[in-house]
Scaffold this active site. Structure first.
Site, PDB file in Angstrom:
ATOM      1  N   SER A  84       2.388  -4.217  -2.369  1.00 33.53           N
ATOM      2  CA  SER A  84       2.023  -4.837  -1.098  1.00 33.53           C
ATOM      3  C   SER A  84       0.660  -5.505  -1.147  1.00 33.53           C
ATOM      4  O   SER A  84       0.301  -6.262  -0.239  1.00 33.53           O
ATOM      5  CB  SER A  84       2.044  -3.791   0.027  1.00 33.53           C
ATOM      6  OG  SER A  84       1.060  -2.806  -0.192  1.00 33.53           O
ATOM      7  N   LYS A 111      -1.132  -0.325   8.919  1.00 31.84           N
ATOM      8  CA  LYS A 111      -2.136  -1.140   8.246  1.00 31.84           C
ATOM      9  C   LYS A 111      -2.950  -1.955   9.246  1.00 31.84           C
ATOM     10  O   LYS A 111      -4.187  -2.023   9.161  1.00 31.84           O
ATOM     11  CB  LYS A 111      -1.459  -2.068   7.242  1.00 31.84           C
ATOM     12  CG  LYS A 111      -0.812  -1.327   6.067  1.00 31.84           C
ATOM     13  CD  LYS A 111      -0.058  -2.258   5.145  1.00 31.84           C
ATOM     14  CE  LYS A 111       0.558  -1.504   3.979  1.00 31.84           C
ATOM     15  NZ  LYS A 111       1.325  -2.382   3.063  1.00 31.84           N
TER      16      LYS A 111
END
Length: 819
Positions: A656, A699
């Site tokens: 990611s 996040k």
């Protein structure tokens, strides 16, 4: 596409459930949920498995814990068994031909306890009637008559022998050693001297007569023994006739009652024969001789052999049994044979001490067990397979094979098995058994797959409201109004990070219902609304986020480096998710990239020190493919780039951060600074397309908390993949900050879109001649790479000329990058 075009609108940052979709004031106004919530695939598989009568079509309920596997199978079985007939009762009885192998009898539901009661009643009658009959005057008269008749016969035999002996000069006398023939003289026995004084021929004649009479005596004794045997037989026949008159009067009705059950009829015949052979046991027993100072117990005959051990009793009013065995040990599943410790430390057992297992109780119905529990309990799994394969339940001493010596014990007759086995476990255990256990696929052919997420439809939302109503009613919780149910659905959507899906982790949702009710009740509320659900979520987060707050403190204090203002070349904020048990949160990580001349290519510092996982390594290597495809069509790449997660002391895994690494690399090559107020997440492929990632909400919220702690400027935000927009279920605080323009969420589909937002400079499209517009990011990168290649080529030429002058081998020409 401009920066504004890439901003995610506020309405797409989360799905908000409209309470007007529910037509109730509180959940008290609606009925509870019947069945499961939208697990159509699993329920169809269960329905198929329950309907298949063939052996081997047992069911495995696969899925995550809390997805409703147990409750679903319980509800479906309750409906399914309503129209079924109850299975047979099973009893163990004494085997009169082989006492160590008790017999198993099958009877219709409810008749097992009737047989046991009938045998107890029969035994009570025998213990009262037989002694009375044995003490009757008629029986005693017949017995005395038989004895007198045989005594008279024996007397005649000995009288005839005595007469014959007297006529021949001998007498029949009784000694210590028994009856003997003795010669007589003048009415008395011969003395030894008189005998020796006889002539030889006289002695021989006397001995001959004595031998003949002794043989005659032996014949008489044999006849007497035969007469005694005839007497015993006659007395036994007398007792048998007496017993038949007493026993048959009670046994004949039992044989009529259980006509049609051949095995029961055979057992009753054996009982009758044993009773007739052991009538003496029913007589009063004499007291044993007493030893002074020691009281000995009175020895009474045992009648346990006539009892009936009702192993399994089924209610004739109910259908097939459902047995949920929470602790599937060997004995709990397959039964056991108990022992009784006696004086002297000796253990004994009998068929009445045979105890059933869950398989016995579920025979003719359904047994539900936990797959993991079965596998971790010794002998349980192998024995369960053997039962399914042989279609019988055998009670054995499983430890017998591990003893140094064999212990005498019972070997009960196996009971035929006709039950549906249902195992509940995870998908991981299912696939493990499927591939590693050869017999598993033969015995568990039906998999019911429970999903941990379901599509959000109006019907499903209504079912969730019914689920809340049922839970509140069952546990006495405060009712929820429409806003409370809506907040619960929003939380269910956040759990799966998808605006179109809802979580089917009903265990977690049930806990949230309980906690929201608790906080509302504690503060005196009568109904749980949205605020109490939010309060419950907040309180649960507060109980679990100590580590997150500590990391946020370090970030705010600068202990963990993370800039949220300004611009820096070759530096970018990546995002990751940390999971600590049941709590997950996002945190930013500084990524730095340094570029220099050389042929080392992409150097992943984490990989060099073995802190990088294979997926992360793959993401880094993809960057080389992207650069080669975009900037190395006319010349090879010739540079060295070092990528590092700063202040990272644990392993790095996942791809990611690959887009953030690429942005940082482009910044380092182009010399353009990156805005430090923007954090980046998303993976990238070799064509520069931004691919989706997980944990997007954690996040974003993690970076927002850092920016909030260091001061929001209105220029900060997070760059996410475009395809992750439907995964956004952000907190109310983040949504409000975006709405007020203090924080932003951008979504991009390609690397060029992201680099423009991060640098404020156009990425640039490749022209027909392979060049990029002057001043664009790609132009600056291309020029830097070309300059590096030219420098490397020039240095290589100089080294070649110098080596030629010195007679040494020249350095190779600059070529493709090393791995």
């Amino acid at each position: 596409m401009s920066e504004t075009d890439c901003r995610v609108p506020v309405e797409k940052l989360r799905w908000v459930c409209d309470p007007a979709l529910f037509n109730f004031k509180t959940t008290e106004d609606i009925a509870g949920l019947e069945g499961s919530v939208a697990q159509h695939r699993a329920t169809a598989a269960i329905d198929f498995g329950l309907g298949m009568p063939n052996n081997g079509f047992n069911i495995y309920l696969a899925g995550d814990a809390g997805t409703g596997r147990t409750s679903t199978i319980r509800q479906m079985l309750q409906k399914y068994v309503k129209d079924t007939s109850p299975p047979s009762d099973w009893c163990y009885v004494h085997n009169f031909h082989s006492p160590d192998a008790p017999l198993a009898l099958a009877l219709p539901a409810g008749m097992g306890k009737e047989l046991a009661a009938d045998m107890r009643e029969l035994l009570d009658y025998m213990r009262s009637d037989i002694p009375t009959a044995l003490e009757s005057k008629e029986y005693e008269t017949n017995r005395v008559t038989l004895i007198e008749q045989f005594q008279e016969k024996n007397g005649d035999i000995f009288s005839a022998l005595e007469k014959e002996a007297a006529e021949r000069g001998f007498a029949l006398q009784r000694t210590v050693s028994g009856l003997v023939i003795v010669p007589q003289k003048e009415g008395r026995n011969f003395t030894q001297e008189e005998y020796e004084a006889l002539e030889k021929n006289e002695r021989e004649q006397l001995d001959s007569v004595g031998r003949a009479l002794t043989e005659r005596l032996n014949d008489c004794l044999r006849q007497v023994r035969e007469n005694e045997k005839l007497l015993r037989d006659a007395l036994s026949q007398l007792d048998r006739e007496l017993g038949l008159s007493a026993v048959g009067h009670h046994l004949d009705p039992l044989k009529e009652k259980y006509v049609g059950f051949q095995k029961v009829q055979k057992y009753l015949d054996d009982v009758q024969e044993d009773l007739l052979l052991n009538l003496e046991d029913f007589k009063p027993q004499a007291a044993p001789p007493q030893i002074p100072g020691l009281k000995l117990p009175k020895q009474e005959p045992t009648f346990e052999r006539y009892e009936v051990n009702v192993l399994v009793e089924n209610n004739p009013e109910n259908g097939a049994p459902m047995v949920f065995e929470s602790n599937p040990t060997y004995t709990n599943l397959f039964g056991r044979i108990e022992n009784i410790m006696q004086m002297g430390g000796m253990a004994s057992t009998n068929f009445t001490l045979i105890k059933p297992g869950a398989l016995h109780r579920a025979n003719g119905g359904y047994l539900i067990v936990d797959a993991r529990e079965v596998l971790i309990n010794p002998f349980a799994w192998e024995s369960l397979k053997r039962c399914i394969r042989n279609m019988e339940i055998k009670i054995e001493d499983v430890l017998e094979q591990y003893r140094f010596m064999t212990v005498v014990s019972l070997k009960p007759e196996p009971i035929p098995l006709n039950a549906k086995i249902i195992m509940i476990g995870s998908l991981w255990i299912y696939y493990l058994l499927f591939h590693m256990e050869p017999d598993y696929r033969k015995f568990f052919k039906v998999k019911a797959d429970f999903d941990n997420r379901i599509n959000r439809t109006p019907e499903v939302m209504h079912d969730y409201a019914l689920f809340v109503a049922a839970h509140c009613c069952k546990e006495g919780l405060l009712p929820f109004d429409a806003t409370g149910v809506a907040a619960l659905l929003e939380h269910a959507s956040r759990l799966v990070e998808d605006q179109e899906l809802l979580s089917s982790q009903f265990t977690e949702l049930s806990d949230l219902i309980r906690e929201a009710s608790y906080w509302a009740k504690r503060d005196g509320a009568e109904v749980v609304d949205r605020s109490w659900v939010k309060r419950a979520v907040h309180e649960k987060t507060f109980r679990s986020n100590r580590i997150e707050e500590r990391i946020q403190e370090y970030l705010a204090q600068g202990v963990i480096l993370c800039d949220t203002k300004g611009s820096v070349v070759g530096q970018i904020n990546g995002l990751s998710v940390m999971t600590l048990g049941d709590y997950a949160f996002g945190r930013p990580s500084r990524l730095t990239i340094r570029v220099s001349q050389g042929r080392a290519g992409m150097v992943n510092i984490e990989r060099e020190v073995k802190l990088s996982g294979p997926i992360h390594d793959k993401g880094v290597l993809i960057l080389t493919g992207y650069l080669a495809g975009k900037f190395a069509q006319d010349q090879p790449l010739s540079f060295s780039a070092h990528i590092c997660f700063e202040q990272s002391y644990e392993g790095v895994e996942g791809d990611s951060a690959s887009s953030a690494e690429l942005y940082g690399l482009l910044s380092a090559l182009s010399g353009l600074p990156i805005r430090q107020g923007i954090a980046v997440t998303g993976s990238v492929n070799q064509h520069g397309q931004i691919q989706p990632i997980g944990g997007v909400n954690y996040k974003i919220e993690g970076f927002y908390n850092v920016c909030k702690a260091k001061g929001l400027t209105g220029e900060q935000g997070v760059l996410i993949p475009k395809i992750n927009e439907h995964n956004l279920m952000l907190s109310d605080e983040v949504v409000q900050a975006v709405q007020e323009g203090m924080f932003h969420i951008w979504s991009v589909q390609e690397v060029d879109q992201g680099i423009e937002i991060l640098t404020g400079v156009a990425a640039g499209k490749m022209g027909e001649d392979g060049s990029y517009p002057e001043g664009s990011v790609n132009f600056l990168v291309q020029q830097r790479l070309k300059k590096m290649f030219d420098n490397m080529r020039r240095l290589a030429q100089q080294d070649k000329e110098q080596a030629k002058e010195e007679g040494a081998l020249p350095l190779p020409e600059p070529g493709p990058l090393k791995d």
